[in-house]
Design a protein around this motif. Structure first.
Motif, PDB file in Angstrom:
ATOM      1  N   ASP A  23       0.839  -1.190   0.000  1.00 56.76           N
ATOM      2  CA  ASP A  23       0.000   0.000   0.000  1.00 56.76           C
ATOM      3  C   ASP A  23       0.876   1.243   0.000  1.00 56.76           C
ATOM      4  O   ASP A  23       1.670   1.463   0.908  1.00 56.76           O
ATOM      5  N   GLN A  55      -0.246   4.303   0.160  1.00 56.76           N
ATOM      6  CA  GLN A  55      -1.037   5.428   0.659  1.00 56.76           C
ATOM      7  C   GLN A  55      -0.179   6.296   1.583  1.00 56.76           C
ATOM      8  O   GLN A  55       0.614   5.788   2.359  1.00 56.76           O
ATOM      9  N   THR A  95      -4.147   5.362  -2.307  1.00 53.98           N
ATOM     10  CA  THR A  95      -3.350   4.188  -2.672  1.00 53.98           C
ATOM     11  C   THR A  95      -2.958   4.265  -4.151  1.00 53.98           C
ATOM     12  O   THR A  95      -1.798   4.044  -4.502  1.00 53.98           O
TER      13      THR A  95
END
Length: 634
Positions: free
Chosen positions: A376, A378, A386
């Protein structure tokens, strides 16, 4: 390479493991600074070093590393101008001796480790310094024969101490002194010889009070007969310390004079320490030395992820000869990401000279760069979703990638609208391919699978899945396309079986149910509260749980509970446990004092007598009070 690659592939954990096998600070420092080499000749040399060191270990031959634990601190002390203590000098002599022994060890075993033996040729010998330290210092103390002056001073100290003890023994044997002595012994206090005297006699002894016991019952007196001798002894001790300091200064100076050459030895020994750390770890994992190439060819034969060890499923993959791109498909939790990490980690591990868990025939490509986009991406700090995080990472990678680069992209194009994500992913894959990079991706998207099938230089692979038992096998099968197995995951997560079955039908038959269903809201009516009979004080009731009769003592407002009186005890019960036998109105005449039903006759009489002022009742009350107070005092 970048730190993102090292972190995502768990390469940093390999280095942390290596550090635990190093002995010296310098060896650990070298491992921390160790970087994967992109030069094939360097990688080959590193692998040869590890193989030779491992061969020595397997033959039960151990390099005579000595004095390494504290050598970094001691070297810093010497460089700063500090004088080393006797034990520190011995430690340094051990290191200097170690250099000589390592050289002899390597020359003796050069038929096993020819490359390592050549390194020992650069080690310089310091036998003269080593021998001087060992001759001057024994049992971590400077020897008497270290210098003529020191020998003379220590002989004088012995004679002085002997004369002091002789005079003090004479003092202790004196019949006049015996009653005043606390204990017949000689005690050294504050570097002066004393005798313990009873505190009450301290003014009757000619001498100096040097110390007093904690309780004050004993004083330690230096008799006048030994005062001058104690002064002389103190002076001799100072001369001894000065001479010892000069000797230690001279030995430390010998080290300081040769420090540049010693530093060179430190570098060689640190190199050996790092090489043998790699060999120890390679031996622990039962690794092999792979073939290496700089042609972008990856050939894994039963390769296992190093950190997973025996638990890892062997990976077999071939890339770089017939195909330059690989697209891996299959379910989540099926092992796709582990495949990417294994390829990246094994490549980096080989590039620092650590052997790998594999079988012969494994060929590792030495890439100029290895880039990963795994997990991920993010970022709250940069307000990236993401998908945005992935795009930012891939943008940086695309700008840096070139022909001999390895690109590992996990779930490419995910995190956005599927059609747009797939189109963008394919364009990215093409861009990396046109740069000449080796690219390995994982995906769920059918469009990306089709692109890889149709591309002449791309290969598809699937993660094996046991459809009967609905479990992944974590095994990569080249040339196949795997399903995402969303239904398996849904079943794993205990989604309603009817819902999963309907979804499987929709996979083949898109005839969705789109008809509007009528829904009527049910009117919820409040639940009627159970009504119980109303009871009055004095009613006779049956306590159904105990099957006994009782009297109602008290009703509780806003509650379905009631207090009953039974066997001279008041108990709180629910109304549902009671059944009316006869009401108070039927049992007693009008204006009847119902309290008499619940109180003892004698108690009521006593209260009435006290209320009307009966002297007898008050006298009895006082008597009872006095009896209670008497019991409390006891």
């Amino acid at each position: 390479m970048n730190q993102e690659t090292y972190t995502k592939t768990q390469f940093n954990q390999i280095k942390e493991k290596l550090i635990t096998y190093a002995i010296s600070y310098y060896g650990k420092k070298r491992i921390c600074a160790l970087q994967p080499s992109t030069r094939i000749e360097v990688v080959k040399k590193r692998l040869q070093e590890t193989a030779e060191a491992k061969a020595l270990l397997m033959a039960n031959l151990h390099v005579p590393f000595m004095g390494l634990n504290n050598i970094e601190h001691l070297t810093n002390q010497v460089e700063k101008g500090f004088i080393l203590e006797p034990n520190e000098l011995v430690n340094y002599a051990d290191f200097l001796r170690s250099s000589r022994l390592i050289q002899a060890f390597m020359q003796k075993n050069q038929f096993i480790a020819p490359l390592l033996a050549r390194y020992s040729g650069s080690l310089q010998l310091f036998s003269d310094i080593e021998n001087q330290i060992y001759q001057v210092i024994r049992n971590n103390q400077v020897e008497n024969d270290a210098s003529r002056t020191l020998r003379k001073i220590r002989r004088a100290i012995q004679e002085c101490e002997k004369e002091i003890e002789s005079k003090l023994h004479a003092f202790l044997r004196n019949s006049q002194n015996k009653p005043k002595i606390q204990e017949a012994m000689i005690v050294r206090k504050n570097e002066r010889y004393t005798v313990p005297i009873k505190a009450s006699y301290k003014n009757q002894i000619s001498g100096n009070v040097v110390d007093t016991s904690a309780k004050g019952t004993t004083v330690f007196i230096e008799p006048l007969s030994v005062a001058k001798l104690n002064d002389k002894l103190y002076q001799l001790k100072m001369e001894e310390a000065t001479e010892v300091y000069q000797i230690l200064f001279g030995l430390t100076g010998l080290i300081a004079e040769k420090m540049s050459s010693i530093q060179s030895n430190l570098e060689v020994v640190a190199q050996y320490d790092m090489i043998f750390a790699r060999a120890k770890y390679s031996r622990e994992i039962n690794g092999i030395e792979p073939t290496v190439n700089q042609d972008g060819i990856i050939e894994f034969v039963n390769v296992k992820h190093t950190l997973l060890g025996e638990a890892a499923v062997p990976l077999n993959v071939s890339l770089g000869k017939e195909y330059r791109g690989l697209t891996i498909t299959g379910p989540n939790a099926g092992g796709k990401t582990v495949v990417l990490k294994t390829i990246g980690l094994i490549s980096l591990q080989t590039m620092i000279g650590v052997q790998i868990i594999a079988e012969p025939g494994t060929n590792i490509a030495i890439f100029d760069q290895i880039f990963v986009d795994i997990g991920d991406q993010q970022s709250i700090e940069n307000a990236l979703s993401t998908f945005s995080g992935h795009m930012h990472n891939i943008s940086v990678i695309l700008a840096k990638a070139k022909q001999n680069s390895l690109i590992l992209l996990d779930e490419i194009g995910s995190g956005t609208e599927p059609n747009e994500g797939a189109a963008l992913a394919i364009a990215i894959m093409e861009a990396f391919y046109k740069k000449g990079s080796i690219i390995i991706t994982t995906t769920h998207y059918g469009e990306i699978k089709r692109f890889s099938e149709q591309h002449e230089d791309f290969l598809t692979a699937a993660m094996a899945f046991d459809s009967e038992n609905l479990t992944p096998k974590y095994q990569l099968i080249l040339g196949q396309i795997g399903e995402s197995n969303a239904f398996w995951i849904a079943n794993k997560m205990n989604l309603d079986k009817q819902v999963v079955k309907q979804a499987q039908n929709y996979l083949h038959d898109r005839n969705y149910s789109t008809k509007k269903e009528p829904f009527h809201h049910k009117i919820r009516r409040p639940k009627e509260r159970t009504k119980f009979p109303t009871y009055e004080k004095g009613d006779r009731v049956c306590w159904t749980d105990k099957k006994k009769s009782a009297l109602v003592y008290e009703t509780i407002e806003m509650s379905d509970e009631i207090v009953i009186f039974i066997e001279d005890e008041k108990i709180r019960v629910h109304k549902r446990q009671l059944k009316l036998e006869q009401s108070a109105k039927d049992l007693y005449p009008p204006n009847y004092d119902l309290e008499t039903l619940f109180e003892d006759f004698h108690d009521r009489k006593k209260i009435r007598d006290l209320e009307r002022g009966s002297k007898k009742a008050h006298k009895q009350l006082r008597k009872e009070m006095q009896e209670r107070q008497g019991k409390k005092e006891e």
